[in-house]
Design a protein around this motif. Sequence first.
Motif, PDB file in Angstrom:
ATOM      1  N   TYR A   1      18.376  -5.646 -56.698  1.00  0.00           N
ATOM      2  CA  TYR A   1      19.798  -5.348 -56.866  1.00  0.00           C
ATOM      3  C   TYR A   1      20.021  -3.838 -56.896  1.00  0.00           C
ATOM      4  O   TYR A   1      20.935  -3.320 -56.244  1.00  0.00           O
ATOM      5  CB  TYR A   1      20.326  -5.992 -58.152  1.00  0.00           C
ATOM      6  N   PHE A   2      19.164  -3.128 -57.646  1.00  0.00           N
ATOM      7  CA  PHE A   2      19.281  -1.672 -57.715  1.00  0.00           C
ATOM      8  C   PHE A   2      19.126  -1.044 -56.330  1.00  0.00           C
ATOM      9  O   PHE A   2      19.881  -0.145 -55.965  1.00  0.00           O
ATOM     10  CB  PHE A   2      18.244  -1.082 -58.683  1.00  0.00           C
ATOM     11  N   ARG A   3      18.163  -1.498 -55.562  1.00  0.00           N
ATOM     12  CA  ARG A   3      17.926  -0.918 -54.223  1.00  0.00           C
ATOM     13  C   ARG A   3      19.137  -1.149 -53.305  1.00  0.00           C
ATOM     14  O   ARG A   3      19.448  -0.300 -52.467  1.00  0.00           O
ATOM     15  CB  ARG A   3      16.653  -1.486 -53.601  1.00  0.00           C
ATOM     16  N   LYS A   4      19.820  -2.262 -53.466  1.00  0.00           N
ATOM     17  CA  LYS A   4      21.042  -2.504 -52.683  1.00  0.00           C
ATOM     18  C   LYS A   4      22.140  -1.531 -53.082  1.00  0.00           C
ATOM     19  O   LYS A   4      22.863  -1.001 -52.221  1.00  0.00           O
ATOM     20  CB  LYS A   4      21.511  -3.955 -52.869  1.00  0.00           C
ATOM     21  N   LEU A   5      22.285  -1.279 -54.381  1.00  0.00           N
ATOM     22  CA  LEU A   5      23.264  -0.287 -54.846  1.00  0.00           C
ATOM     23  C   LEU A   5      22.927   1.101 -54.307  1.00  0.00           C
ATOM     24  O   LEU A   5      23.809   1.839 -53.869  1.00  0.00           O
ATOM     25  CB  LEU A   5      23.271  -0.211 -56.376  1.00  0.00           C
ATOM     26  N   GLU A   6      21.651   1.417 -54.365  1.00  0.00           N
ATOM     27  CA  GLU A   6      21.169   2.717 -53.903  1.00  0.00           C
ATOM     28  C   GLU A   6      21.563   2.956 -52.440  1.00  0.00           C
ATOM     29  O   GLU A   6      22.088   4.008 -52.091  1.00  0.00           O
ATOM     30  CB  GLU A   6      19.644   2.708 -54.052  1.00  0.00           C
ATOM     31  N   LYS A   7      21.341   1.946 -51.602  1.00  0.00           N
ATOM     32  CA  LYS A   7      21.693   2.061 -50.189  1.00  0.00           C
ATOM     33  C   LYS A   7      23.196   2.197 -50.010  1.00  0.00           C
ATOM     34  O   LYS A   7      23.668   3.023 -49.221  1.00  0.00           O
ATOM     35  CB  LYS A   7      21.184   0.850 -49.403  1.00  0.00           C
ATOM     36  N   LYS A   8      23.946   1.388 -50.734  1.00  0.00           N
ATOM     37  CA  LYS A   8      25.415   1.424 -50.644  1.00  0.00           C
ATOM     38  C   LYS A   8      25.939   2.833 -50.946  1.00  0.00           C
ATOM     39  O   LYS A   8      26.761   3.378 -50.196  1.00  0.00           O
ATOM     40  CB  LYS A   8      25.993   0.410 -51.639  1.00  0.00           C
ATOM     41  N   TYR A   9      25.462   3.413 -52.034  1.00  0.00           N
ATOM     42  CA  TYR A   9      25.968   4.725 -52.435  1.00  0.00           C
ATOM     43  C   TYR A   9      25.398   5.854 -51.577  1.00  0.00           C
ATOM     44  O   TYR A   9      26.093   6.836 -51.308  1.00  0.00           O
ATOM     45  CB  TYR A   9      25.738   4.952 -53.922  1.00  0.00           C
ATOM     46  N   LEU A  10      24.163   5.732 -51.122  1.00  0.00           N
ATOM     47  CA  LEU A  10      23.606   6.720 -50.188  1.00  0.00           C
ATOM     48  C   LEU A  10      24.461   6.767 -48.932  1.00  0.00           C
ATOM     49  O   LEU A  10      24.861   7.845 -48.475  1.00  0.00           O
ATOM     50  CB  LEU A  10      22.157   6.372 -49.832  1.00  0.00           C
ATOM     51  N   LYS A  11      24.756   5.601 -48.401  1.00  0.00           N
ATOM     52  CA  LYS A  11      25.565   5.511 -47.186  1.00  0.00           C
ATOM     53  C   LYS A  11      26.953   6.116 -47.414  1.00  0.00           C
ATOM     54  O   LYS A  11      27.460   6.872 -46.579  1.00  0.00           O
ATOM     55  CB  LYS A  11      25.672   4.051 -46.750  1.00  0.00           C
ATOM     56  N   ALA A  12      27.567   5.807 -48.545  1.00  0.00           N
ATOM     57  CA  ALA A  12      28.898   6.342 -48.854  1.00  0.00           C
ATOM     58  C   ALA A  12      28.877   7.866 -48.945  1.00  0.00           C
ATOM     59  O   ALA A  12      29.781   8.536 -48.420  1.00  0.00           O
ATOM     60  CB  ALA A  12      29.406   5.746 -50.168  1.00  0.00           C
ATOM     61  N   ILE A  13      27.849   8.408 -49.579  1.00  0.00           N
ATOM     62  CA  ILE A  13      27.753   9.865 -49.700  1.00  0.00           C
ATOM     63  C   ILE A  13      27.564  10.501 -48.324  1.00  0.00           C
ATOM     64  O   ILE A  13      28.236  11.482 -47.989  1.00  0.00           O
ATOM     65  CB  ILE A  13      26.607  10.263 -50.660  1.00  0.00           C
ATOM     66  N   LEU A  14      26.676   9.945 -47.518  1.00  0.00           N
ATOM     67  CA  LEU A  14      26.432  10.505 -46.177  1.00  0.00           C
ATOM     68  C   LEU A  14      27.691  10.448 -45.311  1.00  0.00           C
ATOM     69  O   LEU A  14      27.941  11.352 -44.516  1.00  0.00           O
ATOM     70  CB  LEU A  14      25.280   9.772 -45.484  1.00  0.00           C
ATOM     71  N   GLU A  15      28.475   9.399 -45.470  1.00  0.00           N
ATOM     72  CA  GLU A  15      29.686   9.247 -44.663  1.00  0.00           C
ATOM     73  C   GLU A  15      30.857  10.088 -45.155  1.00  0.00           C
ATOM     74  O   GLU A  15      31.712  10.472 -44.367  1.00  0.00           O
ATOM     75  CB  GLU A  15      30.103   7.771 -44.629  1.00  0.00           C
ATOM     76  N   ASN A  16      30.899  10.368 -46.460  1.00  0.00           N
ATOM     77  CA  ASN A  16      32.111  10.971 -47.028  1.00  0.00           C
ATOM     78  C   ASN A  16      31.958  12.366 -47.614  1.00  0.00           C
ATOM     79  O   ASN A  16      32.954  12.983 -47.976  1.00  0.00           O
ATOM     80  CB  ASN A  16      32.664  10.042 -48.122  1.00  0.00           C
ATOM     81  N   GLU A  17      30.757  12.850 -47.749  1.00  0.00           N
ATOM     82  CA  GLU A  17      30.549  14.149 -48.392  1.00  0.00           C
ATOM     83  C   GLU A  17      30.082  15.183 -47.377  1.00  0.00           C
ATOM     84  O   GLU A  17      29.424  14.855 -46.403  1.00  0.00           O
ATOM     85  CB  GLU A  17      29.508  14.036 -49.517  1.00  0.00           C
TER      86      GLU A  17
ATOM     87  N   THR B   1      14.120   5.837 -52.981  1.00  0.00           N
ATOM     88  CA  THR B   1      15.240   5.676 -52.051  1.00  0.00           C
ATOM     89  C   THR B   1      14.829   5.705 -50.580  1.00  0.00           C
ATOM     90  O   THR B   1      15.233   4.824 -49.813  1.00  0.00           O
ATOM     91  CB  THR B   1      16.338   6.734 -52.311  1.00  0.00           C
ATOM     92  N   PRO B   2      14.024   6.676 -50.138  1.00  0.00           N
ATOM     93  CA  PRO B   2      13.695   6.722 -48.705  1.00  0.00           C
ATOM     94  C   PRO B   2      12.822   5.561 -48.235  1.00  0.00           C
ATOM     95  O   PRO B   2      12.698   5.331 -47.034  1.00  0.00           O
ATOM     96  CB  PRO B   2      12.916   8.032 -48.546  1.00  0.00           C
ATOM     97  N   CYS B   3      12.236   4.831 -49.173  1.00  0.00           N
ATOM     98  CA  CYS B   3      11.209   3.839 -48.854  1.00  0.00           C
ATOM     99  C   CYS B   3      11.734   2.420 -48.703  1.00  0.00           C
ATOM    100  O   CYS B   3      10.962   1.504 -48.430  1.00  0.00           O
ATOM    101  CB  CYS B   3      10.138   3.860 -49.938  1.00  0.00           C
ATOM    102  N   TYR B   4      13.015   2.220 -48.893  1.00  0.00           N
ATOM    103  CA  TYR B   4      13.569   0.863 -48.869  1.00  0.00           C
ATOM    104  C   TYR B   4      14.592   0.713 -47.753  1.00  0.00           C
ATOM    105  O   TYR B   4      15.340   1.645 -47.449  1.00  0.00           O
ATOM    106  CB  TYR B   4      14.194   0.512 -50.226  1.00  0.00           C
ATOM    107  N   GLY B   5      14.599  -0.492 -47.180  1.00  0.00           N
ATOM    108  CA  GLY B   5      15.547  -0.793 -46.106  1.00  0.00           C
ATOM    109  C   GLY B   5      15.428   0.225 -44.996  1.00  0.00           C
ATOM    110  O   GLY B   5      14.335   0.657 -44.638  1.00  0.00           O
ATOM    111  N   ASP B   6      16.562   0.630 -44.486  1.00  0.00           N
ATOM    112  CA  ASP B   6      16.568   1.636 -43.429  1.00  0.00           C
ATOM    113  C   ASP B   6      17.107   2.972 -43.944  1.00  0.00           C
ATOM    114  O   ASP B   6      17.670   3.761 -43.202  1.00  0.00           O
ATOM    115  CB  ASP B   6      17.364   1.138 -42.215  1.00  0.00           C
ATOM    116  N   ASN B   7      16.911   3.221 -45.237  1.00  0.00           N
ATOM    117  CA  ASN B   7      17.448   4.442 -45.836  1.00  0.00           C
ATOM    118  C   ASN B   7      16.951   5.709 -45.155  1.00  0.00           C
ATOM    119  O   ASN B   7      17.721   6.638 -44.935  1.00  0.00           O
ATOM    120  CB  ASN B   7      17.126   4.501 -47.334  1.00  0.00           C
ATOM    121  N   MET B   8      15.659   5.761 -44.827  1.00  0.00           N
ATOM    122  CA  MET B   8      15.138   6.977 -44.189  1.00  0.00           C
ATOM    123  C   MET B   8      15.759   7.168 -42.813  1.00  0.00           C
ATOM    124  O   MET B   8      16.055   8.291 -42.419  1.00  0.00           O
ATOM    125  CB  MET B   8      13.609   6.945 -44.129  1.00  0.00           C
TER     126      MET B   8
END
Length: 173
Positions: free
Chosen positions: A54-70, A81-88
Motif C-alpha cells: 500500500y505504501f509503495r502505491k502511495l509513493e508512486k502516486k505522489y512521485l508522479k504528481a510531483i513530477l507532473e506538477n512541480e 522509491t526507485p526500486c518499485y514499479g516503474d518509478n525509475m
Amino acid sequence: MNVILIGYMASGKSTIGRVLAEKLNHHFIDLDDYIEKKEQISIGNIFKSKGEIYFRKLEKKYLKAILENENHVVLSLGGGTPCYGDNMNLILNDANSISIYLKTSIAALVSRLKNEKSKRPLIAHIETDDLLAEFIGKHLFERSQYYNLAETKIVTDGKAGTEIVEELMATLL
C-alpha cells in the motif's frame, strides 16, 4: 529543472537536498514527508496498518504528481522509491529532471543508522550492528541496479555535507 536525489536510507538525501535546494533557489520536497502530510499519518503507521505494498502505491502516486506538477524542486526520494514499479523509468523519462545517486558505503550507512532504527520501519527489528550491515549489504546489492541508472553519481563517504553540495552544484551548473 528538478533535481531528484536517490540512494539508500541515511545516504544524506534529505540533509544534502535541503542545502542544495537553498543554493539553487529551489523548493525542497522530501517524498516521505510529503506523503505523511498528504495522508496525515506517519510512514511507520502506514507500514503497520496497511503494509508495504500500500505504501509503495502511495509513493508512486505522489512521485508522479510531483513530477507532473512541480518545477524547480530538489526532491529527496525514499531509499526504496526507485526500486518499485516503474518509478525509475518515470524519473529517467522526465525531461524536466536530473537524477543523482548519493552513493554511500555499508560502513557509513551502519554508522548513521544504528541509533535511529526505531524511526525506520525496514530496520526497526534488527538487533546488532553486524546484522544491520548484513541487511544493508543485501539490500544495496538488490537496489544498486536501480540506483546506478541515475544520470549522475556522487560518492558521499569521507566528505562533509558542504563538499557534497559543492560537487553537486558543479555537476548541475
